[in-house]
Write a protein that holds these residues in place. Structure first.
Motif, short mmCIF file in Angstrom:
data_model
loop_
_atom_site.label_atom_id
_atom_site.label_comp_id
_atom_site.label_asym_id
_atom_site.label_seq_id
_atom_site.Cartn_x
_atom_site.Cartn_y
_atom_site.Cartn_z
N THR A 170 -3.44 75.28 75.31
CA THR A 170 -2.17 75.82 74.82
C THR A 170 -1.04 75.38 75.73
OG1 THR A 170 -3.29 77.77 73.99
CG2 THR A 170 -0.91 77.95 74.29
N SER A 205 -6.31 82.12 73.41
CA SER A 205 -5.93 81.73 72.04
C SER A 205 -6.97 82.22 71.03
CB SER A 205 -5.77 80.21 71.95
OG SER A 205 -4.76 79.78 72.84
N ASP A 222 0.85 84.27 72.95
CA ASP A 222 -0.11 83.45 73.69
C ASP A 222 0.67 82.66 74.75
OD1 ASP A 222 -2.49 82.23 74.30
OD2 ASP A 222 -2.51 80.90 72.57
#
Ligand code: GTP
Ligand code: MG
Length: 210
Positions: A34, A14, A53
């Protein structure tokens, strides 16, 4: 063209997305910071790319978790290039093998680049030869990374100068969503367009290419 960030958890995926795209995605020194895929646009030499991502992997991820992650990873699985992000200050060999194995389990087949992140805090030592060494935190190596991404994907698109006579604007309009227009100049009898066309669609634009 989509570039997916995949890899072990906490390796800096990230942080790299933020550094490459100016995004503001949560980064944290924690496992699974994440949990949903985030995509952001960025450009290299005027060519637009999308960076996705993903959730981080862990060694010996239970099978039901892999199944649960599958949908989260779906967008990444359809990428044109995967960046396998490893922590150069950690056990990057294990991280890389875990990621390759997980990707294989998921049926992933796109090309990949190995990224060794956190080089600002990694001790000197042996690193895989083809890996791109970067620090998402300091920005070191990011220009080299962009060159490598561009190189890996340069056969997927063509830059072209198009001329669309006004009489054919209707036909062009139907194809237009397939390309990216970089500049548009109107003349007396038509429009000059600088475009980036995915290689798979280049044939459709042949009659307009100057
Ligand atoms: N020293 C250093 N720390 C970094 C670098 N990149 C990321 N970090 C730190 O590493 C930690 C994890 O970063 P994230 O970007 O959240 O990692 P991630 O891979 O997205 O983690 P998950 O989403 O959990 O998979 C954060 O504390 C970051 O500040 C780097 O290049 N150098
Ligand atoms: Mg993350």
């Amino acid at each position: 063209m989509t570039v997916a960030l995949v890899g072990y958890t906490n390796t800096g995926k990230s942080t790299l997305l933020n550094a490459m795209t100016g995004a503001d995605v949560l980064t944290k020194d924690a496992l699974f910071a994440t949990l949903d895929p985030t995509a952001r646009a960025f450009e290299i030499e005027g060519v637009p790319f999308l960076m996705v991502d993903t959730v981080g992997f862990l060694q010996a991820l239970p099978h039901h978790l892999i199944e649960a992650f599958k949908s989260t990873l779906e967008s990444a699985l359809h990428c044109d290039l995967a960046l396998i992000v490893c922590d150069a200050a950690g056990d990057y060999g294990m991280q890389l093998n875990t990621t390759l194995k997980t990707l294989a389990d998921l049926g992933f087949s796109a090309p990949h680049l190995v990224i060794l992140n956190k080089c600002d805090v990694a001790p000197e030592g042996y690193f895989p030869r083809d890996a791109v060494r970067i620090s998402a935190k300091t920005g070191a190596g990011l220009e080299e990374l962009k060159r490598r991404i561009f190189d890996a994907l340069k056969d997927n698109f063509v830059r072209a100068e198009l001329f669309i006579p006004y009489a054919q604007m209707g036909g062009y309009g139907n194809l237009r969503p397939l390309l990216t227009e970089r500049s548009v100049k109107y003349t007396d009898d038509g429009v000059n367009i600088s475009a980036i066309i995915p290689a798979i669609y280049a044939e459709k634009f042949r009659r307009f290419i100057k």
